[in-house]
Every structure is written in structure tokens, then in C-alpha cells.
Design a protein around this motif. Structure first.
Motif, PDB file in Angstrom:
ATOM      1  N   GLU A  22       0.681  -1.010  -0.059  1.00 15.67           N
ATOM      2  CA  GLU A  22       0.125   0.079  -0.030  1.00 15.67           C
ATOM      3  C   GLU A  22       0.810   1.298  -0.088  1.00 15.67           C
ATOM      4  N   ARG A  23       1.940   1.105   0.715  1.00 17.46           N
ATOM      5  CA  ARG A  23       2.811   2.306   0.902  1.00 17.46           C
ATOM      6  C   ARG A  23       3.816   2.541  -0.206  1.00 17.46           C
ATOM      7  N   ARG A  24       4.188   1.426  -1.065  1.00 12.62           N
ATOM      8  CA  ARG A  24       5.278   1.596  -2.070  1.00 12.62           C
ATOM      9  C   ARG A  24       4.824   2.832  -3.090  1.00 12.62           C
ATOM     10  N   PRO A  25       3.698   2.685  -3.674  1.00 14.76           N
ATOM     11  CA  PRO A  25       3.522   3.734  -4.646  1.00 14.76           C
ATOM     12  C   PRO A  25       3.689   5.256  -4.227  1.00 14.76           C
ATOM     13  N   ARG A  26       3.415   5.363  -2.881  1.00 11.81           N
ATOM     14  CA  ARG A  26       3.496   6.685  -2.404  1.00 11.81           C
ATOM     15  C   ARG A  26       5.072   6.890  -2.264  1.00 11.81           C
ATOM     16  N   ARG A  27       5.775   6.541  -1.993  1.00 14.61           N
ATOM     17  CA  ARG A  27       7.284   6.706  -1.863  1.00 14.61           C
ATOM     18  C   ARG A  27       7.838   7.071  -3.299  1.00 14.61           C
ATOM     19  N   ARG A  28       8.592   8.224  -3.140  1.00 15.15           N
ATOM     20  CA  ARG A  28       9.232   8.675  -4.308  1.00 15.15           C
ATOM     21  C   ARG A  28      10.460   8.806  -4.372  1.00 15.15           C
ATOM     22  N   ALA A  47      18.492  14.301 -13.790  1.00 12.45           N
ATOM     23  CA  ALA A  47      17.677  13.747 -12.945  1.00 12.45           C
ATOM     24  C   ALA A  47      16.622  12.733 -13.196  1.00 12.45           C
ATOM     25  N   VAL A  48      16.232  11.728 -12.551  1.00 14.10           N
ATOM     26  CA  VAL A  48      15.372  10.700 -12.638  1.00 14.10           C
ATOM     27  C   VAL A  48      14.587  10.837 -11.304  1.00 14.10           C
ATOM     28  N   HIS A  49      13.237  10.827 -11.665  1.00 16.78           N
ATOM     29  CA  HIS A  49      12.214  10.675 -10.519  1.00 16.78           C
ATOM     30  C   HIS A  49      11.213   9.220 -10.940  1.00 16.78           C
ATOM     31  N   ILE A  53       9.987   2.448  -6.079  1.00 15.74           N
ATOM     32  CA  ILE A  53      11.387   2.081  -6.325  1.00 15.74           C
ATOM     33  C   ILE A  53      11.526   0.539  -6.397  1.00 15.74           C
ATOM     34  N   TYR A  54      10.780  -0.223  -5.494  1.00 20.52           N
ATOM     35  CA  TYR A  54      10.819  -1.528  -5.287  1.00 20.52           C
ATOM     36  C   TYR A  54      10.289  -2.179  -6.816  1.00 20.52           C
ATOM     37  N   GLY A  55       9.135  -1.731  -7.055  1.00 20.53           N
ATOM     38  CA  GLY A  55       8.708  -2.308  -8.401  1.00 20.53           C
ATOM     39  C   GLY A  55       9.451  -1.769  -9.612  1.00 20.53           C
ATOM     40  N   SER A  56       9.783  -0.627  -9.596  1.00 18.55           N
ATOM     41  CA  SER A  56      10.617   0.092 -10.685  1.00 18.55           C
ATOM     42  C   SER A  56      12.062  -0.782 -10.771  1.00 18.55           C
ATOM     43  N   ALA A  57      12.568  -1.315  -9.782  1.00 21.70           N
ATOM     44  CA  ALA A  57      13.874  -1.930  -9.780  1.00 21.70           C
ATOM     45  C   ALA A  57      13.522  -3.193 -10.443  1.00 21.70           C
ATOM     46  N   PRO A  95       5.640   4.712 -18.597  1.00 20.37           N
ATOM     47  CA  PRO A  95       4.425   3.902 -18.234  1.00 20.37           C
ATOM     48  C   PRO A  95       4.621   3.412 -16.764  1.00 20.37           C
ATOM     49  N   TYR A  96       5.829   3.180 -16.436  1.00 22.01           N
ATOM     50  CA  TYR A  96       6.061   2.384 -15.081  1.00 22.01           C
ATOM     51  C   TYR A  96       6.289   3.748 -13.919  1.00 22.01           C
ATOM     52  N   GLY A  97       5.942   4.985 -14.246  1.00 24.99           N
ATOM     53  CA  GLY A  97       5.964   5.962 -13.498  1.00 24.99           C
ATOM     54  C   GLY A  97       7.639   6.532 -13.273  1.00 24.99           C
TER      55      GLY A  97
END
Length: 111
Positions: A22-28, A47-49, A53-57, A95-97
Motif C-alpha cells: 500500500e505504501r510503495r506507490p507513495r514513496r518517491r 535527474a530521474v524521478h 522504487i521496489y517495483g521499478s527496480a 508507463p512505469y512512473g
């Protein structure tokens, strides 16, 4: 050398938990990946935003593996930024944020 399963599981069990699903998408993540200064003194910062980050990795890793398997990497021992076209790779991740930008800065006095 490989640890026996019970020792491996004991070590893994001691590691801290990451944020909940639940919290992962709110972490930037906000990471400056490079600041470059040319021989003429011009400066640029990239810069990359990203969110989650867990799913992005996981997405980054799979896409790099896919590109390697498809023969899309330049030859040699290179970092991902050198092996692949950086802009195309980062654009593919949109597409992955993942958002990115490069900003030209002030001129620096070259010595």
C-alpha cells in the motif's frame, strides 16, 4: 560456497521489511544521476524521478535482461547507461512512473 538453507533463511529473516504494498506507490525516488561539465565550461544535470522504487527496480532489471538477450547492447563491459541509449531506455520506462530530465546550467569557469 553456498550457505545451507536454514542459515540462509535465518539471515534473510533478520533483514528489515520494506514498505507495504500500500505504501510503495507513495514513496518517491529523486536521484540526480549525473552532473557533467564540458571542456568549454558548460554544465548539465540529469535527474530521474520514480515512484515505487521496489517495483521499478524489477522492471529495470527485466528490461535490461530483455535488451541483452535481444542483442541491443553495445559490445564490451559497460554500465547500462553506456550499453543502451539512455533517453530511449528512460522513455520506455515512462508507463512505469519514471520521469527524467536534463537541465543545462550556468557556465562554470574552466581551469
Amino acid at each position: 560456497m553456498q550457505l545451507p538453507a536454514d542459515q540462509r533463511d535465518a539471515i534473510i529473516g533478520q533483514l528489515p521489511e520494506g514498505p507495504s504494498e500500500e505504501r510503495r506507490p507513495r514513496r518517491r525516488l529523486h536521484a540526480f544521476v549525473a552532473e557533467a561539465v564540458g571542456v568549454d565550461g558548460r554544465r548539465a544535470t540529469g535527474a530521474v524521478h520514480a515512484t515505487d522504487i521496489y517495483g521499478s527496480a524489477a522492471v529495470f532489471t527485466v528490461e535490461v535482461a530483455r535488451r541483452l538477450a535481444a542483442g541491443e547492447a553495445k559490445a564490451g563491459v559497460l554500465s547500462p547507461a553506456r550499453a543502451f541509449d539512455s533517453a530511449a531506455f528512460l522513455d520506455w520506462l515512462a508507463p512505469y512512473g519514471v520521469e527524467w530530465n536534463v537541465v543545462a546550467g550556468d557556465q562554470v569557469n574552466a581551469s
